[in-house]
Design a protein around this motif. Structure first.
Motif, PDB file in Angstrom:
ATOM      1  N   GLY A 206       1.055  -1.342  -0.040  1.00  0.00           N
ATOM      2  CA  GLY A 206       0.017   0.289  -0.141  1.00  0.00           C
ATOM      3  C   GLY A 206       0.773   1.193   0.250  1.00  0.00           C
ATOM      4  N   GLU A 207       2.323   0.589   0.894  1.00  0.00           N
ATOM      5  CA  GLU A 207       2.874   2.385   0.596  1.00  0.00           C
ATOM      6  C   GLU A 207       3.459   2.200  -0.392  1.00  0.00           C
ATOM      7  N   MET A 208       4.015   1.293  -1.390  1.00  0.00           N
ATOM      8  CA  MET A 208       4.772   0.947  -2.195  1.00  0.00           C
ATOM      9  C   MET A 208       4.871   1.918  -3.585  1.00  0.00           C
ATOM     10  N   LEU A 209       6.267   2.823  -3.898  1.00  0.00           N
ATOM     11  CA  LEU A 209       5.522   3.980  -5.201  1.00  0.00           C
ATOM     12  C   LEU A 209       5.905   2.811  -6.459  1.00  0.00           C
ATOM     13  N   ILE A 210       4.995   3.262  -7.494  1.00  0.00           N
ATOM     14  CA  ILE A 210       5.685   2.291  -8.679  1.00  0.00           C
ATOM     15  C   ILE A 210       5.376   3.070  -9.360  1.00  0.00           C
ATOM     16  N   LEU A 211       5.928   3.164 -10.108  1.00  0.00           N
ATOM     17  CA  LEU A 211       6.351   4.544 -10.857  1.00  0.00           C
ATOM     18  C   LEU A 211       5.768   3.644 -12.871  1.00  0.00           C
ATOM     19  N   TYR A 212       5.595   4.712 -13.583  1.00  0.00           N
ATOM     20  CA  TYR A 212       5.440   4.221 -15.007  1.00  0.00           C
ATOM     21  C   TYR A 212       6.591   4.980 -15.307  1.00  0.00           C
ATOM     22  N   GLY A 213       7.463   4.232 -16.758  1.00  0.00           N
ATOM     23  CA  GLY A 213       7.695   5.558 -17.836  1.00  0.00           C
ATOM     24  C   GLY A 213       7.641   3.986 -19.452  1.00  0.00           C
ATOM     25  N   GLY A 214       7.950   4.875 -20.261  1.00  0.00           N
ATOM     26  CA  GLY A 214       7.745   5.326 -21.367  1.00  0.00           C
ATOM     27  C   GLY A 214       6.793   6.033 -21.935  1.00  0.00           C
ATOM     28  N   SER A 215       8.449   7.053 -22.718  1.00  0.00           N
ATOM     29  CA  SER A 215       7.193   8.401 -23.280  1.00  0.00           C
ATOM     30  C   SER A 215       6.439   9.233 -22.698  1.00  0.00           C
ATOM     31  N   VAL A 216       6.661   9.201 -21.878  1.00  0.00           N
ATOM     32  CA  VAL A 216       6.020  10.282 -20.554  1.00  0.00           C
ATOM     33  C   VAL A 216       6.875  11.123 -21.498  1.00  0.00           C
ATOM     34  N   LYS A 217       5.567  12.075 -21.411  1.00  0.00           N
ATOM     35  CA  LYS A 217       4.847  13.403 -21.956  1.00  0.00           C
ATOM     36  C   LYS A 217       4.119  14.300 -21.788  1.00  0.00           C
ATOM     37  N   PRO A 218       4.655  15.666 -21.571  1.00  0.00           N
ATOM     38  CA  PRO A 218       3.151  16.304 -20.852  1.00  0.00           C
ATOM     39  C   PRO A 218       2.071  16.490 -21.442  1.00  0.00           C
ATOM     40  N   GLU A 219       1.549  16.370 -21.968  1.00  0.00           N
ATOM     41  CA  GLU A 219       0.867  15.452 -23.339  1.00  0.00           C
ATOM     42  C   GLU A 219       0.377  14.393 -22.653  1.00  0.00           C
ATOM     43  N   ASN A 220       0.984  13.722 -21.718  1.00  0.00           N
ATOM     44  CA  ASN A 220       0.342  11.955 -21.124  1.00  0.00           C
ATOM     45  C   ASN A 220       0.184  11.558 -20.135  1.00  0.00           C
ATOM     46  N   ILE A 221       1.004  12.895 -19.153  1.00  0.00           N
ATOM     47  CA  ILE A 221       1.517  12.932 -17.614  1.00  0.00           C
ATOM     48  C   ILE A 221      -0.169  12.532 -17.394  1.00  0.00           C
TER      49      ILE A 221
END
Ligand code: PEP
Length: 252
Positions: A206-221
């Motif tokens: 429940g505490e764990m931070l799970i980040l997303y990565g892969g062509s993150v841009k201002p338009e899709n964040i």
């Protein structure tokens, strides 16, 4: 409530002057109020860590490394230990990035040792996992992620795992301009949280931070960050321009 974490992975980019300018630009654009909402870290190439650290003085932006070798010291030519990274002011280290898995040949066993070295030195490791395009297309996403998470975390206690961050980075989305949809990312993030719950218990999951990565841009964040299990982003290309990284950090 998990506070989002936005990390910039500069990879093998910038010269010294550009690294200092980029860090200065990011520092200028991100003022105090931002850090009440979001944690931020930037990961320049090893050789610019000290210069970037100087630039970041007085800011809440944290410093991260893109890798850490698992031995503490000795005859490991070219190696940079977790202790050395801590010594120059790093708080984070990206471990098991897909480029290291697939170009440098890193195995889950090596990644496991690197995670251990980071924890020993007080660095927060960011364990990266992700499937290749052919693995997704042949329905293997779940099994690939499961084995990367299980093998990466083999032998760690719940307390150890509590001190880590995980990043889901589908390899087909990295540097390709092809982002996972919010639904695709959420499905895997939720699965990872379930795996962590099984390994370390529901409180750690429940505490764990799970980040997303892969062509993150201002338009899709914004859309990605509205998914319940996505706790931030690991950003490559779009972190190399101060204004696009600013827009990502200030997605809210
Ligand atoms: C990355 O460096 O981990 C990454 C996701 O790169 P990009 O944002 O360029 O796809």
């Amino acid at each position: 409530m998990r506070k989002k974490l936005m990390m910039g992975n500069w990879k093998m980019n910038t010269c010294l002057k550009e690294a200092v300018e980029l860090a200065s630009g990011i520092k200028r654009l991100l003022k105090e109020d931002v850090f009440e909402k979001v944690s931020v870290a930037i990961c320049p190439p090893f050789v610019y860590l000290l210069d970037v650290k100087d630039v970041l003085e007085g800011s809440d932006i944290k410093l991260g490394a893109q890798d850490a070798f698992y031995e503490a010291s000795g005859a490991f030519t070219g190696g940079i230990s977790a202790g050395m990274l801590k010594d120059v002011g790093c708080d984070y280290a990206i471990i098991g990035h897909s480029e290291r898995r697939h170009i440098m040949g890193e195995t889950d066993e090596i990644i496991n040792k690197k995670l251990r070295a980071c924890l020993k030195e007080g660095l927060t490791p960011v364990l990266c996992v992700g499937e290749l395009l052919n693995q997704r297309e042949s329905g293997q996403t779940g099994s690939v992620i499961t084995s990367q998470v299980r093998n990466g975390l083999k032998g760690f206690s719940a307390d150890d795992i509590r001190r880590m961050v995980v990043a889901y980075e589908p390899v087909w989305a990295i540097g390709t301009g092809k982002t996972a949809t919010q639904a695709q990312a959420q499905e895997v993030h939720n699965m990872i949280r379930g795996l962590i719950s099984g390994i370390a218990g529901p409180a750690v999951a429940g505490e764990m931070l799970i980040l997303y990565g892969g062509s993150v841009k201002p338009e899709n964040i914004k859309e990605l960050m509205s998914a319940p299990d996505i706790d931030g982003a690991l950003v490559g290309g779009a972190s190399l321009k101060a204004d696009s990284f600013e827009k990502i950090v200030k997605y809210y």
